[in-house]
Write a protein that holds these residues in place. Structure first.
Motif, PDB file in Angstrom:
ATOM      1  N   PRO A  11       0.849  -1.189   0.000  1.00 54.24           N
ATOM      2  CA  PRO A  11       0.000   0.000   0.000  1.00 54.24           C
ATOM      3  C   PRO A  11       0.886   1.240   0.000  1.00 54.24           C
ATOM      4  O   PRO A  11       1.899   1.259   0.710  1.00 54.24           O
ATOM      5  CB  PRO A  11      -0.763  -0.105   1.319  1.00 54.24           C
ATOM      6  CG  PRO A  11       0.145  -0.870   2.227  1.00 54.24           C
ATOM      7  CD  PRO A  11       0.961  -1.794   1.347  1.00 54.24           C
ATOM      8  N   PHE A  13       1.013   5.671  -0.260  1.00 57.36           N
ATOM      9  CA  PHE A  13       0.360   6.974  -0.338  1.00 57.36           C
ATOM     10  C   PHE A  13       1.464   8.029  -0.335  1.00 57.36           C
ATOM     11  O   PHE A  13       2.133   8.207   0.681  1.00 57.36           O
ATOM     12  CB  PHE A  13      -0.586   7.127   0.860  1.00 57.36           C
ATOM     13  CG  PHE A  13      -1.291   8.455   0.919  1.00 57.36           C
ATOM     14  CD1 PHE A  13      -1.959   8.956  -0.194  1.00 57.36           C
ATOM     15  CD2 PHE A  13      -1.287   9.193   2.086  1.00 57.36           C
ATOM     16  CE1 PHE A  13      -2.607  10.170  -0.135  1.00 57.36           C
ATOM     17  CE2 PHE A  13      -1.940  10.419   2.157  1.00 57.36           C
ATOM     18  CZ  PHE A  13      -2.602  10.905   1.042  1.00 57.36           C
ATOM     19  N   GLU A  15       4.566   8.146  -1.862  1.00 54.60           N
ATOM     20  CA  GLU A  15       5.877   7.588  -1.525  1.00 54.60           C
ATOM     21  C   GLU A  15       6.801   7.611  -2.746  1.00 54.60           C
ATOM     22  O   GLU A  15       7.555   6.672  -2.984  1.00 54.60           O
ATOM     23  CB  GLU A  15       5.723   6.136  -1.017  1.00 54.60           C
ATOM     24  CG  GLU A  15       4.750   5.922   0.116  1.00 54.60           C
ATOM     25  CD  GLU A  15       5.309   6.287   1.496  1.00 54.60           C
ATOM     26  OE1 GLU A  15       6.451   6.786   1.560  1.00 54.60           O
ATOM     27  OE2 GLU A  15       4.593   6.076   2.480  1.00 54.60           O
ATOM     28  N   ASP A  44      -2.848   4.485  -3.040  1.00 52.39           N
ATOM     29  CA  ASP A  44      -4.016   4.892  -2.270  1.00 52.39           C
ATOM     30  C   ASP A  44      -4.313   6.376  -2.493  1.00 52.39           C
ATOM     31  O   ASP A  44      -4.352   7.158  -1.554  1.00 52.39           O
ATOM     32  CB  ASP A  44      -3.720   4.593  -0.793  1.00 52.39           C
ATOM     33  CG  ASP A  44      -4.902   4.867   0.116  1.00 52.39           C
ATOM     34  OD1 ASP A  44      -6.009   5.067  -0.399  1.00 52.39           O
ATOM     35  OD2 ASP A  44      -4.703   4.887   1.345  1.00 52.39           O
ATOM     36  N   ALA A  96       5.613   0.825   1.956  1.00 53.25           N
ATOM     37  CA  ALA A  96       6.370   1.300   0.805  1.00 53.25           C
ATOM     38  C   ALA A  96       7.548   2.176   1.203  1.00 53.25           C
ATOM     39  O   ALA A  96       8.359   2.546   0.369  1.00 53.25           O
ATOM     40  CB  ALA A  96       5.446   2.083  -0.110  1.00 53.25           C
ATOM     41  N   ASP A  97       7.652   2.499   2.486  1.00 50.79           N
ATOM     42  CA  ASP A  97       8.579   3.556   2.871  1.00 50.79           C
ATOM     43  C   ASP A  97       9.987   3.065   3.194  1.00 50.79           C
ATOM     44  O   ASP A  97      10.768   3.789   3.793  1.00 50.79           O
ATOM     45  CB  ASP A  97       8.013   4.333   4.067  1.00 50.79           C
ATOM     46  CG  ASP A  97       7.650   3.409   5.217  1.00 50.79           C
ATOM     47  OD1 ASP A  97       7.869   2.191   5.090  1.00 50.79           O
ATOM     48  OD2 ASP A  97       7.135   3.901   6.229  1.00 50.79           O
ATOM     49  N   GLN A  99      10.890   1.109   5.415  1.00 51.94           N
ATOM     50  CA  GLN A  99      11.122   0.789   6.830  1.00 51.94           C
ATOM     51  C   GLN A  99      11.184  -0.725   7.017  1.00 51.94           C
ATOM     52  O   GLN A  99      11.830  -1.225   7.925  1.00 51.94           O
ATOM     53  CB  GLN A  99      10.014   1.385   7.709  1.00 51.94           C
ATOM     54  CG  GLN A  99      10.099   2.901   7.814  1.00 51.94           C
ATOM     55  CD  GLN A  99       9.269   3.440   8.964  1.00 51.94           C
ATOM     56  OE1 GLN A  99       8.072   3.700   8.819  1.00 51.94           O
ATOM     57  NE2 GLN A  99       9.884   3.620  10.117  1.00 51.94           N
ATOM     58  N   LYS A 133       5.606   7.127  19.500  1.00 52.34           N
ATOM     59  CA  LYS A 133       4.922   6.047  18.806  1.00 52.34           C
ATOM     60  C   LYS A 133       5.142   4.715  19.511  1.00 52.34           C
ATOM     61  O   LYS A 133       4.251   3.881  19.568  1.00 52.34           O
ATOM     62  CB  LYS A 133       5.476   5.937  17.377  1.00 52.34           C
ATOM     63  CG  LYS A 133       4.425   6.100  16.313  1.00 52.34           C
ATOM     64  CD  LYS A 133       5.030   6.425  14.982  1.00 52.34           C
ATOM     65  CE  LYS A 133       5.262   5.212  14.137  1.00 52.34           C
ATOM     66  NZ  LYS A 133       5.783   5.567  12.803  1.00 52.34           N
ATOM     67  N   ARG A 202      12.517   5.807   8.657  1.00 53.13           N
ATOM     68  CA  ARG A 202      11.945   6.266   7.401  1.00 53.13           C
ATOM     69  C   ARG A 202      13.014   7.056   6.655  1.00 53.13           C
ATOM     70  O   ARG A 202      13.593   7.992   7.196  1.00 53.13           O
ATOM     71  CB  ARG A 202      10.742   7.157   7.689  1.00 53.13           C
ATOM     72  CG  ARG A 202       9.689   7.102   6.622  1.00 53.13           C
ATOM     73  CD  ARG A 202       8.530   8.019   6.985  1.00 53.13           C
ATOM     74  NE  ARG A 202       7.245   7.428   6.649  1.00 53.13           N
ATOM     75  CZ  ARG A 202       6.792   7.319   5.418  1.00 53.13           C
ATOM     76  NH1 ARG A 202       7.518   7.716   4.400  1.00 53.13           N
ATOM     77  NH2 ARG A 202       5.619   6.780   5.186  1.00 53.13           N
ATOM     78  N   THR A 207       5.638  10.256   7.997  1.00 54.48           N
ATOM     79  CA  THR A 207       4.592   9.299   8.327  1.00 54.48           C
ATOM     80  C   THR A 207       3.230   9.810   7.862  1.00 54.48           C
ATOM     81  O   THR A 207       2.977  11.015   7.841  1.00 54.48           O
ATOM     82  CB  THR A 207       4.564   8.997   9.838  1.00 54.48           C
ATOM     83  OG1 THR A 207       3.457   8.139  10.102  1.00 54.48           O
ATOM     84  CG2 THR A 207       4.417  10.256  10.654  1.00 54.48           C
ATOM     85  N   LYS A 208       2.365   8.871   7.478  1.00 53.90           N
ATOM     86  CA  LYS A 208       1.056   9.253   6.948  1.00 53.90           C
ATOM     87  C   LYS A 208      -0.031   9.197   8.009  1.00 53.90           C
ATOM     88  O   LYS A 208      -1.195   9.430   7.737  1.00 53.90           O
ATOM     89  CB  LYS A 208       0.683   8.325   5.787  1.00 53.90           C
ATOM     90  CG  LYS A 208       1.720   8.276   4.675  1.00 53.90           C
ATOM     91  CD  LYS A 208       1.924   9.649   4.026  1.00 53.90           C
ATOM     92  CE  LYS A 208       2.919   9.635   2.887  1.00 53.90           C
ATOM     93  NZ  LYS A 208       4.306   9.475   3.282  1.00 53.90           N
TER      94      LYS A 208
HETATM   95  N1  UDP Z   1      -0.452   4.318   3.574  1.00 56.56           N
HETATM   96  C1  UDP Z   1      -1.501   4.172   2.684  1.00 56.56           C
HETATM   97  N2  UDP Z   1      -2.613   4.951   2.835  1.00 56.56           N
HETATM   98  C2  UDP Z   1      -2.744   5.843   3.860  1.00 56.56           C
HETATM   99  C3  UDP Z   1      -1.690   5.963   4.779  1.00 56.56           C
HETATM  100  C4  UDP Z   1      -0.556   5.180   4.605  1.00 56.56           C
HETATM  101  O1  UDP Z   1      -1.437   3.372   1.761  1.00 56.56           O
HETATM  102  O2  UDP Z   1      -3.771   6.508   3.956  1.00 56.56           O
HETATM  103  C5  UDP Z   1       0.754   3.504   3.407  1.00 56.56           C
HETATM  104  C6  UDP Z   1       2.045   4.303   3.394  1.00 56.56           C
HETATM  105  O3  UDP Z   1       2.327   4.823   2.130  1.00 56.56           O
HETATM  106  C7  UDP Z   1       3.049   3.255   3.837  1.00 56.56           C
HETATM  107  C8  UDP Z   1       2.249   2.402   4.804  1.00 56.56           C
HETATM  108  O4  UDP Z   1       0.874   2.639   4.516  1.00 56.56           O
HETATM  109  O5  UDP Z   1       3.452   2.455   2.759  1.00 56.56           O
HETATM  110  C9  UDP Z   1       2.552   2.745   6.257  1.00 56.56           C
HETATM  111  O6  UDP Z   1       2.419   4.119   6.463  1.00 56.56           O
HETATM  112  P1  UDP Z   1       3.465   4.979   7.319  1.00 56.56           P
HETATM  113  O7  UDP Z   1       4.853   4.544   7.015  1.00 56.56           O
HETATM  114  O8  UDP Z   1       3.170   6.423   7.132  1.00 56.56           O
HETATM  115  O9  UDP Z   1       3.084   4.534   8.786  1.00 56.56           O
HETATM  116  P2  UDP Z   1       4.053   4.378  10.026  1.00 56.56           P
HETATM  117  O10 UDP Z   1       5.277   3.636   9.575  1.00 56.56           O
HETATM  118  O11 UDP Z   1       4.350   5.750  10.476  1.00 56.56           O
HETATM  119  O12 UDP Z   1       3.229   3.597  11.013  1.00 56.56           O
END
Ligand code: UDP
Ligand code: MG
Length: 321
Positions: A11, A13, A15, A44, A96-97, A99, A133, A202, A207-208
């Protein structure tokens, strides 16, 4: 149709900076281990150039496929759609990020294929995230572990592996991606394992999810607990509470009225019924009781309509088609 060994569902968004690096890395791992694979990039509703990059990537490598949402529906929706399209025997999800590391894929695959797990969740034992977090996340994991009875340290890790049958039979809606192991367990996929995975900071972008992740995560936890217990029998919840409240109210009413009659009969001083706190309590209890009961009744009718037999997941059958 020809089946791949592995489908990787990603997924994404906004990136754009990470995608090329991620796909190269995945392809490299797959080739080294000789897996047939597909990567499904679910855009997304990105507003940056992510989709153009997905296009280029898929032109250069026909294992890379893409879906784009018309707007941002959220990570759960993206995963759910990717799951429907996936054709691998093992389905891996990853963020996708960058991580999550594609190097973990072979070990995850092996756990599903050879050790017979229904799903395996990554465990970011050493996390590279801000403390704002990691601490709440400990709390969530603790509560979810207690409620669901699933022994995982890290429910919300983006890197997970599933048997094909699992992803084809679960619905990930709303923001329930945080609780996929719980959803899998409801559906009878109980062999859930975990694997320690490397986690990185990251590299690009931000973060999203903001602070609302904790509020939403908590509300989802409530609804998941509630739904899992009462989805198919709402009357067991509403009916019980409603009856208790109603009969409580009824008992108080009897008491108040009985007392009044008794006092009148023996010519004792008697208060007006409407002058007593108990009267109001009885009134409220009766009304709430009836309301809860009606709610339960409506919910039960909904449940009856939607509990069609296709909701029951059959894993094997003999002598039938
Ligand atoms: N993502 C998505 N739709 C959203 C929010 C996030 O597809 O509305 C994806 C984002 O691109 C990433 C993954 O979900 O690939 C995790 O998001 P993020 O890294 O921002 O979350 P965190 O690592 O901070 O929990
Ligand atoms: Mg991330």
């Amino acid at each position: 149709m020809h089946k791949n060994n592995i489908s990787v569902v990603v997924p994404l968004f906004n990136e754009e900076e990470s995608l090329t690096e991620l796909c190269d890395w995945i392809s490299r791992v797959m080739q080294t281990h000789g897996f047939t694979y597909e990567v499904i990039l679910v855009d997304d509703g990105s507003t940056d150039s992510s989709w153009e990059i997905v296009n280029t990537l898929s032109q250069n490598n026909n294992n890379i496929k893409g879906i784009k949402f018309n707007r941002n529906y959220g990570k759960s929706a993206a995963l759910n759609t990717g799951f429907k399209k996936a054709n691998g025997e093992v389905v891996i999800t990853m963020d996708a990020d960058l991580q999550d590391s594609p190097d973990e894929i072979p070990a995850l695959y092996k756990k599903i294929k050879e050790e017979g797990y229904d799903m395996v969740s990554g465990w970011k034992k050493k996390r590279h995230d801000p403390i704002s977090k990691t601490i709440p996340s400990k709390f969530f994991n603790f509560v979810t572990r207690k409620i669901s009875g699933i022994k995982l340290h890290d429910f919300n890790c983006g890197l997970k592996a599933y048997k094909e049958q699992v992803v084809k039979n679960i619905k990930v809606y709303g923001e329930m991606h945080r609780y996929i192991p719980v959803i899998a367990k409801w559906n009878g996929f109980t062999k859930i394992g975990e694997q320690v995975v490397n986690h990185h900071e990251r590299k690009y972008g931000t973060t999203k999810f903001g602070l609302e992740r904790f509020i939403n995560g908590f509300l989802d936890l409530l609804s998941i607990t509630f739904v899992s217990r009462f989805q198919r029998k709402p009357m067991h919840f509403f009916g019980l509470l409603g009856s208790l409240s109603f009969f409580g109210g009824f008992a108080i009413t009897c008491w108040v009225v009985g007392l009044k009659i008794y006092n009148l009969h023996y010519k004792l001083p008697a208060r007006d019924v409407v002058d007593q706190p108990l009267f109001f309590l009885a009134l409220v209890a009766l009304v709430i009781g009836v309301q809860l009961f009606l709610t339960g009744f409506l919910a039960e009718m909904l449940a009856m309509k939607s509990n069609s037999s296709k909701d029951y997941l059959v894993s094997e059958q003999i002598g039938l088609d």
